[in-house]
Design an enzyme around this catalytic site. Structure first.
Site, PDB file in Angstrom:
ATOM      1  N   PRO A 110       5.591   0.604  -7.264  1.00 50.49           N
ATOM      2  CA  PRO A 110       6.913   1.210  -7.491  1.00 50.49           C
ATOM      3  C   PRO A 110       7.364   1.320  -8.949  1.00 50.49           C
ATOM      4  O   PRO A 110       8.320   0.668  -9.385  1.00 50.49           O
ATOM      5  CB  PRO A 110       7.837   0.313  -6.686  1.00 50.49           C
ATOM      6  CG  PRO A 110       7.183  -1.026  -6.726  1.00 50.49           C
ATOM      7  CD  PRO A 110       5.700  -0.740  -6.692  1.00 50.49           C
ATOM      8  N   CYS A 111       6.731   2.206  -9.683  1.00 46.07           N
ATOM      9  CA  CYS A 111       7.112   2.441 -11.075  1.00 46.07           C
ATOM     10  C   CYS A 111       8.515   3.033 -11.179  1.00 46.07           C
ATOM     11  O   CYS A 111       9.158   2.916 -12.226  1.00 46.07           O
ATOM     12  CB  CYS A 111       6.094   3.330 -11.768  1.00 46.07           C
ATOM     13  SG  CYS A 111       5.762   4.884 -10.931  1.00 46.07           S
ATOM     14  N   HIS A 112       9.006   3.634 -10.096  1.00 48.02           N
ATOM     15  CA  HIS A 112      10.357   4.204 -10.114  1.00 48.02           C
ATOM     16  C   HIS A 112      11.432   3.128 -10.234  1.00 48.02           C
ATOM     17  O   HIS A 112      12.561   3.434 -10.579  1.00 48.02           O
ATOM     18  CB  HIS A 112      10.598   5.062  -8.859  1.00 48.02           C
ATOM     19  CG  HIS A 112      10.495   4.319  -7.571  1.00 48.02           C
ATOM     20  ND1 HIS A 112       9.278   4.035  -6.968  1.00 48.02           N
ATOM     21  CD2 HIS A 112      11.445   3.783  -6.772  1.00 48.02           C
ATOM     22  CE1 HIS A 112       9.502   3.369  -5.849  1.00 48.02           C
ATOM     23  NE2 HIS A 112      10.804   3.199  -5.705  1.00 48.02           N
TER      24      HIS A 112
END
Length: 166
Positions: free
Chosen positions: A132-134
């Site tokens: 989850p880079c977001h």
């Protein structure tokens, strides 16, 4: 831990609320999950159900978008440097529905002065959503840097807040 990749690559495309996604598998692990582009299918395209990894990824993505899943349980094999894989492994520890800054992410990997390098590694994450880079935002709370575009990053963060499962 994100493993390294093998040679055989299969791919499929799946629809999602944020657009068409391309998933690739080496037969034993998911190697990419990206926003689909016309030029990103350098692998044999198959229906998701033809590969157990792609089928599991599609099933878990559907559950995530339907607000029934908060943590992905998929074998992953991303190609990257040791530093990038370290950043990507740390991303997986950010809880669903929460965000941290790039500086915090750098601190979490014991490289507090490497904020820019951490940002660059985050931007090269080949397994968006699952890794989850977001969930990484600017120190001032701004939505910065997302390979899928800021509007998709906002959608994903809003989705996780709406889900209220975190």
């Amino acid at each position: 831990m994100i493993a390294t990749m093998t040679d055989t690559i299969l791919s499929t495309r799946v629809t999602s609320p944020i657009g068409m996604l391309t998933l690739t598998s080496n037969g034993s692990a998911l190697t990419q999950l990206l926003i689909a582009r016309d030029d990103d299918l350098n692998a044999e395209s198959v229906p998701a159900e033809a590969d157990p990894v792609l089928a599991a990824a599609q099933e878990q993505l559907d559950a995530y978008f339907d607000m029934r899943l908060t943590n992905f349980d998929l074998p992953l094999a991303a190609t990257g440097t040791d530093f990038q894989r370290r950043v990507w492994d740390s991303l997986r520890a950010i809880p669903f529905g929460e965000t941290i800054s790039y500086a915090e992410l750098a601190r979490r990997i014991d490289k507090p002065k490497a904020v820019r390098a951490v940002g660059a590694a985050n931007g090269r994450n080949p397994l968006m959503i699952v890794v989850p880079c977001h969930r990484v935002i600017g120190a001032d709370g701004s939505l910065t840097g997302f390979g899928g575009g800021i509007e998709r990053k906002r959608w994903l963060l809003d989705h996780e807040t709406r889900a209220g499962l975190g």
